[in-house]
Each structure stands twice: as C-alpha cells, then as structure tokens.
Design an enzyme around this catalytic site. Structure first.
Site, PDB file in Angstrom:
ATOM      1  N   HIS A 159      73.993  93.729 -40.492  1.00  0.00           N
ATOM      2  CA  HIS A 159      73.150  93.360 -39.337  1.00  0.00           C
ATOM      3  C   HIS A 159      73.764  93.869 -38.022  1.00  0.00           C
ATOM      4  CE1 HIS A 159      70.001  90.232 -37.847  1.00  0.00           C
ATOM      5  NE2 HIS A 159      70.155  91.199 -36.951  1.00  0.00           N
TER       6      HIS A 159
ATOM      7  N   ARG B   5      64.016  92.080 -40.370  1.00  0.00           N
ATOM      8  CA  ARG B   5      64.560  90.827 -40.888  1.00  0.00           C
ATOM      9  C   ARG B   5      64.554  90.875 -42.418  1.00  0.00           C
ATOM     10  NH1 ARG B   5      66.532  90.237 -36.665  1.00  0.00           N
ATOM     11  NH2 ARG B   5      66.185  88.624 -35.119  1.00  0.00           N
TER      12      ARG B   5
HETATM   13  P1  NDP Z   1      58.029  93.722 -30.248  1.00  0.00           P
HETATM   14  O1  NDP Z   1      57.490  92.348 -30.163  1.00  0.00           O
HETATM   15  O2  NDP Z   1      58.184  94.502 -28.983  1.00  0.00           O
HETATM   16  O3  NDP Z   1      57.114  94.600 -31.215  1.00  0.00           O
HETATM   17  C1  NDP Z   1      56.551  94.099 -32.367  1.00  0.00           C
HETATM   18  C2  NDP Z   1      55.559  95.115 -32.933  1.00  0.00           C
HETATM   19  O4  NDP Z   1      55.109  94.648 -34.214  1.00  0.00           O
HETATM   20  C3  NDP Z   1      54.311  95.286 -32.068  1.00  0.00           C
HETATM   21  O5  NDP Z   1      53.938  96.631 -32.036  1.00  0.00           O
HETATM   22  C4  NDP Z   1      53.245  94.467 -32.808  1.00  0.00           C
HETATM   23  O6  NDP Z   1      51.922  94.949 -32.653  1.00  0.00           O
HETATM   24  C5  NDP Z   1      53.687  94.682 -34.249  1.00  0.00           C
HETATM   25  N1  NDP Z   1      53.179  93.601 -35.109  1.00  0.00           N
HETATM   26  C6  NDP Z   1      53.468  92.281 -35.073  1.00  0.00           C
HETATM   27  N2  NDP Z   1      52.776  91.610 -36.016  1.00  0.00           N
HETATM   28  C7  NDP Z   1      52.022  92.534 -36.658  1.00  0.00           C
HETATM   29  C8  NDP Z   1      51.085  92.475 -37.719  1.00  0.00           C
HETATM   30  N3  NDP Z   1      50.787  91.324 -38.320  1.00  0.00           N
HETATM   31  N4  NDP Z   1      50.500  93.615 -38.108  1.00  0.00           N
HETATM   32  C9  NDP Z   1      50.792  94.792 -37.512  1.00  0.00           C
HETATM   33  N5  NDP Z   1      51.687  94.933 -36.494  1.00  0.00           N
HETATM   34  C10 NDP Z   1      52.288  93.810 -36.079  1.00  0.00           C
HETATM   35  O7  NDP Z   1      59.415  93.608 -31.016  1.00  0.00           O
HETATM   36  P2  NDP Z   1      60.724  94.522 -30.851  1.00  0.00           P
HETATM   37  O8  NDP Z   1      60.324  95.930 -31.043  1.00  0.00           O
HETATM   38  O9  NDP Z   1      61.449  94.175 -29.607  1.00  0.00           O
HETATM   39  O10 NDP Z   1      61.622  93.994 -32.074  1.00  0.00           O
HETATM   40  C11 NDP Z   1      61.171  94.038 -33.412  1.00  0.00           C
HETATM   41  C12 NDP Z   1      62.125  93.276 -34.318  1.00  0.00           C
HETATM   42  O11 NDP Z   1      63.334  94.002 -34.535  1.00  0.00           O
HETATM   43  C13 NDP Z   1      62.642  91.939 -33.782  1.00  0.00           C
HETATM   44  O12 NDP Z   1      61.675  90.911 -33.917  1.00  0.00           O
HETATM   45  C14 NDP Z   1      63.874  91.694 -34.629  1.00  0.00           C
HETATM   46  O13 NDP Z   1      63.530  90.962 -35.785  1.00  0.00           O
HETATM   47  C15 NDP Z   1      64.301  93.100 -35.041  1.00  0.00           C
HETATM   48  N6  NDP Z   1      65.623  93.450 -34.493  1.00  0.00           N
HETATM   49  C16 NDP Z   1      66.648  93.757 -35.355  1.00  0.00           C
HETATM   50  C17 NDP Z   1      67.890  94.118 -34.885  1.00  0.00           C
HETATM   51  C18 NDP Z   1      68.975  94.521 -35.816  1.00  0.00           C
HETATM   52  O14 NDP Z   1      70.102  94.728 -35.380  1.00  0.00           O
HETATM   53  N7  NDP Z   1      68.721  94.688 -37.077  1.00  0.00           N
HETATM   54  C19 NDP Z   1      68.166  94.181 -33.449  1.00  0.00           C
HETATM   55  C20 NDP Z   1      67.016  93.858 -32.621  1.00  0.00           C
HETATM   56  C21 NDP Z   1      65.810  93.498 -33.148  1.00  0.00           C
HETATM   57  P3  NDP Z   1      51.149  94.891 -31.221  1.00  0.00           P
HETATM   58  O15 NDP Z   1      51.964  95.764 -30.287  1.00  0.00           O
HETATM   59  O16 NDP Z   1      49.818  95.461 -31.492  1.00  0.00           O
HETATM   60  O17 NDP Z   1      51.167  93.462 -30.810  1.00  0.00           O
HETATM   61  C1  OXD Z   2      67.886  90.718 -32.576  1.00  0.00           C
HETATM   62  C2  OXD Z   2      68.882  90.976 -33.624  1.00  0.00           C
HETATM   63  O1  OXD Z   2      66.807  90.222 -32.877  1.00  0.00           O
HETATM   64  O2  OXD Z   2      70.046  91.321 -33.290  1.00  0.00           O
HETATM   65  O3  OXD Z   2      68.174  91.028 -31.397  1.00  0.00           O
HETATM   66  O4  OXD Z   2      68.571  90.886 -34.798  1.00  0.00           O
END
Ligand code: NDP
Ligand code: OXD
Length: 309
Positions: free
Chosen positions: A272, A224
């Site tokens: 994006h 983000r």
């Molecule tokens: P998940 O919820 O599966 O994974 C999030 C990860 O971040 C987990 O490993 C979690 O740790 C870690 N995390 C969260 N908070 C912290 C913290 N404070 N310190 C350390 N680690 C942390 O999310 P996704 O993988 O499904 O997606 C990630 C992001 O990608 C989405 O939220 C979205 O914003 C972005 N996205 C962007 C897209 C684009 O086109 N640009 C498309 C799709 C998604 P733990 O496992 O230990 O809880």
């Molecule tokens: C998502 C994105 O969060 O597209 O899926 O950013």
C-alpha cells in the site's frame, strides 16, 4: 479551539511539525490525549475507531488524511451534519502516476519474462509491440485516474477510462455508466482500478468482469483491496485468462503471511505504497479548510457522503 489528529498506530510527527511550521498558534492535540473535547472543531483522521468522532460536540469538519474516505464513511456513528473533506494533491497524483506507469511499462516490455530468462541464463529477444496497440483501461477517471491516464497517454499507450459521468480528458476515451462497462472492458489489455470503495464498487473486480477482458489482460489494483474478489483473480490467472497482476492494496493489510498472493509467480505485490500523502504539500489545504470551517466558508475537496466519495 483545536485541531485533533486521530490516526491510531501511525507516526504523526512529520504532520505535526508541518502543521506547526505553517500555523505556530494552532492548538494541535493527538487523540486520545484531548484536554477538552468540546473545544475540538476540526479532526484529521485515518482509520479512526468507529464512534469516536461523535465525542466532539462542536466539530465542524472531518478531514481524511488521504484521498480515500471509505473507512470514514463505514463508521455508522459519524456525527450528523459535520462536513467531510479529503486530500486532493499534486504530489499524490504524481506518485500514483509513477507507480501505474511503471507497472504498465514493466508488463508491456515483458520484464517478468526477461527476469525469468535471466534466471535461466537465456539470451533471447522477444517480439515488441508498438505501444499504441497496448490499451490501458482505467476504472475511475477522477482526480487520480484522469492524471494517471494523461501520463500513460503521453507515453503512447492507447488510454480509455470508465466513470459514472461522461468525461472530456485529453488523450483518454471516455466510457461511462453501467451501460458503458462491457465496451470498455472489451478493449482493455491492462486494467487499472482507481475507483473509490463504495457499496456499488465493492467486489467489482470479479470473475464476471474478468471474463469480459481480452485473453491475456493484466490487472493493476491501486484502489482498495475490497474491490477485488481474491479467489476470482487467482482462478482467472491460473486458468491463463489473465496474464498476471500488480496489487498494492488488500482486503487484509498487512497481507497475512500465509496468503497465496505472496508466493504466486504471476502476482507482484507492494505494501500500500502506490501513493502516500506528503505532509509538506497536504497541510496547506488542511489549514485552508480549518480556517474555512471556522469562518463558515465553502470547503475544499468536499466529500458527498450520499455518493460515497
Ligand atoms: P475521485 O473521487 O476523484 O474519483 C473517483 C472516480 O471514480 C470518479 O471518476 C467517479 O466517477 C468514479 N466512480 C465512482 N463510483 C463509480 C461507479 N459506481 N461507476 C463508475 N465510476 C465510478 O477519487 P481519487 O481519484 O482521488 O481516488 C480514487 C481512489 O484511489 C481513492 O478512493 C483511494 O481508495 C485510492 N487511493 C489509493 C492510494 C494507494 O496508495 N494505493 C493512494 C490514494 C488513493 P464520476 O467522476 O463520474 O463521479
Ligand atoms: C489514500 C490512500 O486513500 O493512501 O490516500 O490509500
């Protein structure tokens, strides 16, 4: 009983036909054209107007149209006690892996430098490192981060990831918690941000973090825009500490015309598109969650609103 779609400004025709193909009986309405708000039990949302979900008194489940739920959770008027789910999908993982692998390879194989050499009509081979010496660090080892990390490791990059809890992902060294961050950053040549946006991770990509990266490190932000302090990135690149960045997400989208990122020679931007939910594959879990919500069964891909992801 109906499913309502609240995704203002987005063409939802592909979603509607994918839903109708698989569930012809399902009543689908697109906000704001809702005949009876009391009949709505399931909402599929993306960038909804704050407060609007409170207008459905019998709502059982709110599903994000994508993986991220930050826009949903920022709504202080969300109805209390309604379950939140999000998309976890193999196609979303695959396209994210394509994007990040491409960005990492372009940097590793010095394509920007060769592009410049072409512009200067310069024929000159540059020294090539072994891929195993190029260290990629992934912030966020969740559904997307762990998949992307696996693909980078298969290619030969040295991959490690940072998360809240310890991970056991094949080919990826795990660092975790606040106490693991400095050690993680110290061994990161290409930093990939795949964290969810939460109050804790907002502005995490700032000058204090950049200073802990090795000289010449490269940033790929596909999470983000609010993770990044934009002026700190410009300062770190202009000072020569970071070698450049590939950015897919921005604080303000579309990126304003006058924004310095558009014309910066060491910054590449995309609108994006790193990974976009494919309606054909994602509707299956939406319909599954619709029937689970109605029958009171545990939902798939549930969000922990306290944790923020
Ligand atoms: P998940 O919820 O599966 O994974 C999030 C990860 O971040 C987990 O490993 C979690 O740790 C870690 N995390 C969260 N908070 C912290 C913290 N404070 N310190 C350390 N680690 C942390 O999310 P996704 O993988 O499904 O997606 C990630 C992001 O990608 C989405 O939220 C979205 O914003 C972005 N996205 C962007 C897209 C684009 O086109 N640009 C498309 C799709 C998604 P733990 O496992 O230990 O809880
Ligand atoms: C998502 C994105 O969060 O597209 O899926 O950013």
């Amino acid at each position: 009983m109906s499913l309502t779609i609240i995704c203002p400004g987005r063409d939802m025709s592909q979603w509607i036909s994918a839903l109708k193909d698989r569930a012809p009986q399902l009543k689908i309405e697109v906000w704001p054209d809702i005949a009876d708000p009391a009949a709505v039990e399931f909402a599929l949302v993306w960038k909804h107007p704050a407060g609007v979900l409170a207008g459905f008194p019998n709502l059982r489940c709110i599903s994000s149209l994508g993986a991220g739920v930050d826009a949903l959770l920022q709504d202080t008027g969300l109805p209390v006690g309604v379950s939140l789910v999000r998309i976890v999908d193999d196609e979303l993982k695959q396209s994210m892996a394509e994007y990040v692998c491409l960005g990492a390879l372009q940097h590793f194989r010095q394509f920007d430098e060769y592009r410049q050499q072409q512009a200067d009509c310069t024929w000159q081979a540059r020294p090539l490192r072994h891929i195993g010496t190029m260290r990629v660090g992934i912030l966020g080892l969740g559904e997307l981060g762990s998949h992307v990390g696996g693909k980078l490791a298969e290619m030969g990059f040295a991959v490690h990831g940072w998360s809240r809890s310890v991970k056991a992902c094949e080919g990826i060294t795990s660092y975790y918690g606040d106490e693991g961050l400095a050690a993680f950053l110290a061994v990161t040549d290409i930093l990939v941000c795949l964290l969810p946006l939460t109050p804790v991770t907002r502005d995490i990509l700032n000058s204090k973090l950049f200073r802990q990266l090795p000289n010449g490190a490269y940033l790929i932000n596909v999470a983000r825009g609010e993770h990044l302090v934009e002026e700190d990135l410009l300062a770190a690149i202009d000072a020569g500490h970071l070698s450049g960045a590939l950015l897919d997400v921005f604080k303000s989208e579309p990126l304003p015309q006058e924004h310095p990122f558009w014309r910066h020679p060491r910054i590449k931007i995309t609108p994006h598109i790193a990974s976009i939910t494919n309606p054909e594959s994602a509707v299956l879990q939406i319909l599954e969650n619709y029937s689970r919500a109605l029958s009171g069964q545990p939902l798939l891909n549930q969000v922990d609103s306290q944790r923020g992801y």
